[in-house]
Design a protein around this motif. Structure first.
Motif: not given
Length: 299
Positions: A195-224
């Motif tokens: 469960i990822l809780l964030t208020d916006g786009d990633w602004t540092a580091g590598e592209n996280p999409l390949p890591v997101a696929r390693r979860f069975d379920h990655l839920h995201v709660i956006g705060l902005e």
């Protein structure tokens, strides 16, 4: 009236007020306010922590200790096959073998996570702590990520809430490193939930999409609320609108419009949920957080 005062003190409005004033409170007063806010967060979390559906493999059992319900058809078959036996000796139950799953809560604590957002993060973590009780971890991240609670470590929910409320909002938004650390915490489990809780786009580091696929379920709660593209806006207008909206993003010198728009806030956090086969929610107020968490738990 006392009853009205009690309801006000136990409402999410109090947490919102605390979120707005926490950084300007006198240090001694802030300690007291933070302790009260932590207890209120756990109380609110306890009201939503028991939602969800039972998961795991069903099997028949003659033991009643782990049963969900009586299996009537199988019981009648046993009675007919054993006419001289006692009824209680022929009872069959439908039991459920618990699924080996774990959850990691991944909380943004970058510079833009100020005001009520950190209280939303504390409420999310406390709810997961009460729901899972064990087999859950908590990762916090800015420019770099660290483990706030290991998956096999015990921490009282009130302490978890207090530690999150004590976090300083600083740094960029390195979602890749946070997801990497989170999936590593629960890699030994059959089912991996994030469960990822964030208020916006990633602004540092590598592209996280390949890591997101390693979860069975990655839920995201956006705060902005994501900035949306309007047909009347030029690419340059969108670029500067994005950077002006994000205090944690330094406008890079020499960046072209195309590169800037690739980092545009719009829908990339929603894409994380899609790639992670999870649910995406957007919340503005603390009172909207319980529904967002419930959707994660029943997904």
């Amino acid at each position: 009236p006392p009853a009205t005062a009690e309801r006000i003190l136990q409402s999410t409005d109090v947490l919102e007020v605390y979120g707005y004033i926490r950084e300007i409170l006198d240090p001694e007063l802030n300690v007291i306010a933070k302790r009260y806010a932590s207890r209120l967060i756990v109380k609110l979390a306890s009201q939503i922590a028991n939602v969800g559906i039972k998961t795991g493999n069903l099997y028949r059992s003659t033991g009643e200790e782990a049963c969900d319900e009586l299996e009537i058809d199988a019981t009648l078959e046993r009675i007919m096959d054993r006419p001289g036996s006692r009824i209680e000796d022929n009872l069959m139950f439908l039991a459920r073998r618990p699924e080996q799953k774990a959850c990691v809560v991944i909380l943004d604590r970058s510079y833009s996570m100020r005001g009520t957002k950190i209280a939303m993060a504390a409420l999310t973590a406390a709810t997961i702590a009460l729901h899972f009780k064990k087999d859950y971890g908590i990762v916090v991240f800015g420019t770099h990520a660290r483990i706030l609670k290991g998956v096999n470590q015990y921490k009282p929910p009130t302490l978890i809430a207090e530690e999150i409320l004590s976090l300083e909002a600083t740094g960029y938004t390195n979602v890749h490193e946070a997801l990497q650390l989170g999936i590593g915490e629960i890699k030994g489990y059959e089912k991996k939930i994030g469960i990822l809780l964030t208020d916006g786009d990633w602004t540092a580091g590598e592209n996280p999409l390949p890591v997101a696929r390693r979860f069975d379920h990655l839920h995201v709660i956006g705060l902005e609320e994501p900035l949306r593209v309007e047909e009347t806006q030029s690419e340059y207008e969108l670029t500067f609108r994005y950077f002006d909206s994000r205090a944690d993003v330094i406008r890079p010198v020499g960046w072209g419009v195309e590169e800037a728009l690739r980092r545009y806030q719009g829908s990339r956090i929603e894409l994380l949920a899609r790639e992670g086969r999870g649910h995406f929610s957007y919340v503005q107020r603390i009172k909207e957080v319980p529904l967002a968490i419930t959707r994660c738990l029943i997904a």
